[in-house]
Design an enzyme around this catalytic site. Structure first.
Site, PDB file in Angstrom:
ATOM      1  N   ASP A  29     -21.495 -58.712   5.854  1.00 44.66           N
ATOM      2  CA  ASP A  29     -20.622 -57.546   5.739  1.00 44.66           C
ATOM      3  C   ASP A  29     -21.443 -56.261   5.815  1.00 44.66           C
ATOM      4  O   ASP A  29     -22.616 -56.240   5.439  1.00 44.66           O
ATOM      5  CB  ASP A  29     -19.859 -57.621   4.402  1.00 44.66           C
ATOM      6  N   ARG A  33     -20.216 -49.879   8.286  1.00 43.01           N
ATOM      7  CA  ARG A  33     -20.812 -48.811   7.479  1.00 43.01           C
ATOM      8  C   ARG A  33     -22.218 -48.471   7.961  1.00 43.01           C
ATOM      9  O   ARG A  33     -22.611 -47.317   8.011  1.00 43.01           O
ATOM     10  CB  ARG A  33     -20.853 -49.233   5.990  1.00 43.01           C
ATOM     11  N   TRP A  34     -22.966 -49.487   8.350  1.00 39.60           N
ATOM     12  CA  TRP A  34     -24.337 -49.260   8.850  1.00 39.60           C
ATOM     13  C   TRP A  34     -24.286 -48.391  10.100  1.00 39.60           C
ATOM     14  O   TRP A  34     -25.057 -47.432  10.239  1.00 39.60           O
ATOM     15  CB  TRP A  34     -24.977 -50.616   9.145  1.00 39.60           C
ATOM     16  N   ARG A  42     -18.600 -48.455  15.280  1.00 36.14           N
ATOM     17  CA  ARG A  42     -18.718 -49.693  14.502  1.00 36.14           C
ATOM     18  C   ARG A  42     -19.408 -50.818  15.296  1.00 36.14           C
ATOM     19  O   ARG A  42     -20.208 -51.573  14.759  1.00 36.14           O
ATOM     20  CB  ARG A  42     -17.320 -50.171  14.084  1.00 36.14           C
ATOM     21  N   GLU A  76      -8.168 -62.672   9.587  1.00 33.41           N
ATOM     22  CA  GLU A  76      -7.694 -61.301   9.345  1.00 33.41           C
ATOM     23  C   GLU A  76      -8.349 -60.303  10.319  1.00 33.41           C
ATOM     24  O   GLU A  76      -7.781 -59.250  10.617  1.00 33.41           O
ATOM     25  CB  GLU A  76      -7.999 -60.866   7.901  1.00 33.41           C
ATOM     26  N   ASN A  77      -9.542 -60.633  10.827  1.00 34.39           N
ATOM     27  CA  ASN A  77     -10.235 -59.715  11.751  1.00 34.39           C
ATOM     28  C   ASN A  77      -9.468 -59.499  13.061  1.00 34.39           C
ATOM     29  O   ASN A  77      -9.699 -58.508  13.758  1.00 34.39           O
ATOM     30  CB  ASN A  77     -11.658 -60.204  12.077  1.00 34.39           C
ATOM     31  N   ARG A  80      -7.947 -56.040  13.589  1.00 33.89           N
ATOM     32  CA  ARG A  80      -8.753 -54.833  13.849  1.00 33.89           C
ATOM     33  C   ARG A  80      -8.352 -54.215  15.192  1.00 33.89           C
ATOM     34  O   ARG A  80      -7.712 -54.880  16.017  1.00 33.89           O
ATOM     35  CB  ARG A  80     -10.239 -55.196  13.857  1.00 33.89           C
TER      36      ARG A  80
HETATM   37  C1  FPP Z   1     -18.474 -57.501   8.961  1.00 36.03           C
HETATM   38  O1  FPP Z   1     -18.852 -56.140   8.962  1.00 36.03           O
HETATM   39  C2  FPP Z   1     -18.937 -58.197  10.139  1.00 36.03           C
HETATM   40  C3  FPP Z   1     -18.145 -58.809  11.084  1.00 36.03           C
HETATM   41  C4  FPP Z   1     -16.686 -58.809  10.999  1.00 36.03           C
HETATM   42  C5  FPP Z   1     -18.688 -59.462  12.272  1.00 36.03           C
HETATM   43  C6  FPP Z   1     -19.989 -60.170  12.138  1.00 36.03           C
HETATM   44  C7  FPP Z   1     -20.579 -60.327  13.474  1.00 36.03           C
HETATM   45  C8  FPP Z   1     -21.878 -60.248  13.774  1.00 36.03           C
HETATM   46  C9  FPP Z   1     -22.948 -60.103  12.781  1.00 36.03           C
HETATM   47  C10 FPP Z   1     -22.310 -60.296  15.207  1.00 36.03           C
HETATM   48  C11 FPP Z   1     -22.566 -61.586  15.861  1.00 36.03           C
HETATM   49  C12 FPP Z   1     -22.508 -62.799  15.057  1.00 36.03           C
HETATM   50  C13 FPP Z   1     -22.810 -64.039  15.501  1.00 36.03           C
HETATM   51  C14 FPP Z   1     -22.731 -65.178  14.567  1.00 36.03           C
HETATM   52  C15 FPP Z   1     -23.192 -64.346  16.875  1.00 36.03           C
HETATM   53  P1  FPP Z   1     -17.706 -55.027   8.930  1.00 36.03           P
HETATM   54  O2  FPP Z   1     -17.370 -54.657  10.328  1.00 36.03           O
HETATM   55  O3  FPP Z   1     -16.549 -55.510   8.129  1.00 36.03           O
HETATM   56  O4  FPP Z   1     -18.450 -53.862   8.196  1.00 36.03           O
HETATM   57  P2  FPP Z   1     -17.796 -52.756   7.236  1.00 36.03           P
HETATM   58  O5  FPP Z   1     -17.268 -53.486   6.028  1.00 36.03           O
HETATM   59  O6  FPP Z   1     -18.951 -51.861   6.891  1.00 36.03           O
HETATM   60  O7  FPP Z   1     -16.724 -52.062   8.003  1.00 36.03           O
END
Ligand code: FPP
Length: 256
Positions: A29, A33-34, A42, A76-77, A80
């Site tokens: 997660d 934010r990063w 994002r 849930e994603n 988005r």
């Molecule tokens: C959550 O951060 C992250 C994700 C929904 C996606 C994770 C995907 C990767 C790390 C890229 C590729 C992965 C693989 C396994 C090939 P967020 O977007 O919810 O961050 P936030 O909470 O700061 O908005």
């Protein structure tokens, strides 16, 4: 004296190699934010998250972790913005095909859990191809949770068991924990011993709800793109300090 000696050890040297968690699950997660912190969109964070995925998988394989499950995309994603979902699917395709060499070099077997049929066909195909290519590797299993939600998984299991009862294959009295586990996507994998969540959020977000009944949780404020080898070592060192009682008393554990 002892304290001076301990602090001189590197993080890796502080790990007791005989007590490495067999299965680690990670809620990756903080990508969004990063990215915002860098003044970027994002998706920039997701792209940088791939380095953290590679470093975590390589480090786990090197330490002798048996199973690493990564929450890459939740049910849930799908809600988005379309551009972000499309970019994530494209990134998955690119990463899976681009990282075959990493998987082979580290003897990692790729697996996936979730509603895989809901993935775009190119993503589904790339995934199946990588699973087949890596299937003979004898090292760690890397399990990608894709279009995964624990409630969805449990609901699916309940439907399958109800159908088996309806067809007279089992009686309601025979339903036990093992039968439920047989119907989960994770059938055949041990429960995670350690679950790591990055970005400081104190929740489990519909991830492996059945499987984490006795899992140790480790939550770090580090955002996923900044996660790496040292952060993994810190999580394992912390895990190794815990007393895992599984409902028993400390005294019972000492006698055992
Ligand atoms: C959550 O951060 C992250 C994700 C929904 C996606 C994770 C995907 C990767 C790390 C890229 C590729 C992965 C693989 C396994 C090939 P967020 O977007 O919810 O961050 P936030 O909470 O700061 O908005």
């Amino acid at each position: 004296m002892r304290r001076i000696f301990t602090s001189a050890l590197s993080l890796k040297e502080q790990i007791d190699i005989s007590r490495i968690p067999k299965h680690i699950a990670v809620i990756m997660d903080g990508n969004g934010r990063w990215a915002r912190q860098q003044g970027e969109q994002r998706v920039f964070g997701h792209h940088h998250g791939v380095r953290a995925v590679r470093e975590t998988a390589e480090s786990c394989a090197e330490l002798g972790v048996g199973y690493l499950t990564l929450y890459a995309f939740s049910t849930e994603n799908w809600s988005r913005p379309k551009e972000e979902v499309d970019a994530l699917m494209e990134l998955l395709v690119q990463t899976i095909s681009g990282e075959i060499k990493t998987l082979m070099d580290n003897k990692i077997r790729l697996k996936a859990i979730g509603d895989l049929d809901s993935l775009p066909s190119n993503c589904h195909d790339e995934l199946n191809q990588a699973i087949a290519t890596t299937s003979s590797n004898a090292g760690m299993e890397l399990i990608l949770a894709l279009s995964y939600s624990s409630r969805w998984e449990i609901t699916k299991a309940v439907k399958e068991i109800a159908q088996a009862v309806k067809e007279g294959k089992i009686s309601p009295d025979e339903i036990n924990e093992q039968i439920i586990e047989n119907h989960l996507y994770t059938n055949g994998f041990p429960d995670p011993e350690l679950m790591i969540r990055t970005s400081g959020e104190m929740r489990v977000s519909n991830f492996l709800l059945w499987q984490i009944a006795y899992t140790e949780l480790y939550i770090t404020p580090v955002l996923w793109p900044d996660f790496g080898r040292d952060e993994l070592y810190k999580a394992i060192i912390d895990f190794q300090k815990r007393e895992r009682r599984f409902g028993m008393t400390s005294e019972q554990l000492t006698i055992k």
